[in-house]
Design a protein around this motif. Structure first.
Motif, PDB file in Angstrom:
ATOM      1  N   GLN A   1       0.832  -1.208   0.000  1.00  0.00           N
ATOM      2  CA  GLN A   1       0.000   0.000   0.000  1.00  0.00           C
ATOM      3  C   GLN A   1       0.868   1.259   0.000  1.00  0.00           C
ATOM      4  O   GLN A   1       0.479   2.294  -0.547  1.00  0.00           O
ATOM      5  N   TYR A   2       2.028   1.150   0.590  1.00  0.00           N
ATOM      6  CA  TYR A   2       2.950   2.292   0.654  1.00  0.00           C
ATOM      7  C   TYR A   2       3.574   2.585  -0.703  1.00  0.00           C
ATOM      8  O   TYR A   2       4.005   3.699  -0.961  1.00  0.00           O
TER       9      TYR A   2
ATOM     10  N   LEU B   1      -3.067   4.353   7.979  1.00  0.00           N
ATOM     11  CA  LEU B   1      -3.916   3.469   7.174  1.00  0.00           C
ATOM     12  C   LEU B   1      -4.669   2.491   8.059  1.00  0.00           C
ATOM     13  O   LEU B   1      -5.881   2.280   7.889  1.00  0.00           O
TER      14      LEU B   1
ATOM     15  N   ASP C   1      -8.637   3.519   7.533  1.00  0.00           N
ATOM     16  CA  ASP C   1      -9.245   2.989   6.311  1.00  0.00           C
ATOM     17  C   ASP C   1     -10.370   2.024   6.646  1.00  0.00           C
ATOM     18  O   ASP C   1     -10.178   1.061   7.393  1.00  0.00           O
TER      19      ASP C   1
ATOM     20  N   SER D   1      -4.933   1.736  -0.708  1.00  0.00           N
ATOM     21  CA  SER D   1      -4.112   2.939  -0.919  1.00  0.00           C
ATOM     22  C   SER D   1      -3.392   2.933  -2.261  1.00  0.00           C
ATOM     23  O   SER D   1      -2.551   3.790  -2.522  1.00  0.00           O
TER      24      SER D   1
END
Length: 285
Positions: free
Chosen positions: A14-15, A71, A75, A213
């Motif tokens: 996700q990063y 996150l 999220d 993300s």
């Protein structure tokens, strides 16, 4: 491998870290955080695995930690009471049965009834143009209703046009449908299909390979086509032209040795091309 390792790989993806790097870390039994942020003894082969973006991201460990906390805490996809599912490529999941290993992403995500992925169910993928002619819309409604009555799960890509008609008709006839998204669940595309996506989530299934993300790229649509082609034993082609996303899906279905059915495209060149991919023409009524 411990679940916390897979969880770390999820957050790293996700990063922004590349799937190739993360898959290497998992398969080689490395500690992800140490390997990326603390290791200063990479082999020459390991150096080549890092993309330029991977290298840039690996300079700031604290920034990654802050991202992970943000996150995790904010999220909606990750809330404890969520019905959402995250599937890891190297676990035993539905996707191991549906997709050949070479096209399986490291993670897949779902919202809704995951039992619709069961190999015991009959599925048919319905595909076609975003700008269909009226005759194609009529054919979609007729054929989808017939397959719903036969007990098939209807799979499509939530795009405008034929995809949307296929999903809607399935729901109207109390059938089950799976929408394969080229985006994450926070950014339904097209936006006009947000309401349709919510209905599918309640009465069917949404799936995607794009995490909460992650961004969508042109390649994401092509990957979506692969999944649509591989998820069902039959691909039903409503309307396409020679160069299109639908033709890409047909090609993928042919490579996967799926049964391809199509209605008359009113264009001999297009009919011939689908036939070369193994397509069999059927009546659209």
């Amino acid at each position: 491998m411990a679940n916390n390792i897979k969880s770390e790989l999820f957050f790293l993806k996700q990063y922004g870290y590349s799937e190739g790097l993360l898959e290497y870390i998992f398969l080689s039994g490395q500690n992800p955080i140490y390997f990326i942020f603390d290791n200063d003894e990479y082999t020459e082969d390991e150096k080549k695995i890092f993309t330029k973006k991977d290298e840039k991201l690996s300079f700031d460990k604290e920034k990654y930690k802050e991202f992970k906390i943000e996150l995790f805490n904010n999220d909606a996809f990750l809330t404890k009471h969520s019905i959402n599912k995250i599937y890891f490529k190297y676990d035993k999941t539905y996707f191991n049965e549906l997709f050949p290993e070479k096209i399986q992403p490291l993670f897949m995500y779902s919202k809704g009834d995951e039992k619709l992925l069961s190999t015991g169910l009959k599925r048919i993928s319905v595909v076609g143009t975003r700008n269909p002619k009226e005759r194609s819309i009529i054919a979609t409604k007729t054929l989808v209703k017939k397959y719903v009555e036969k007990g098939y799960v209807i799979v499509s890509g939530l795009a405008e046009g034929i995809d949307s008609v296929a999903h809607q008709v399935t729901l109207e006839n109390q059938g089950k449908t799976i929408a394969v998204l080229p985006t994450n669940f926070n950014n339904i595309y097209p936006q006009k299909n947000q309401s349709l996506a919510r209905k599918i989530q309640k009465n069917g299934l949404l799936i995607t390979s794009i995490g909460p993300s992650e961004n969508t790229f042109k390649s994401s649509f092509l990957e979506r086509n692969q999944y649509v082609a591989n998820m069902s034993e039959i691909l039903l082609v409503i309307e396409t032209n020679l160069k299109s996303g639908t033709m890409n899906t047909i090609r993928n279905a042919s490579l996967a040795n799926k049964k391809i059915l199509f209605i008359d495209q009113k264009n001999e060149e297009v009919n011939e091309k689908i036939s070369k991919y193994g397509g069999v023409q059927i009546n659209g009524n």
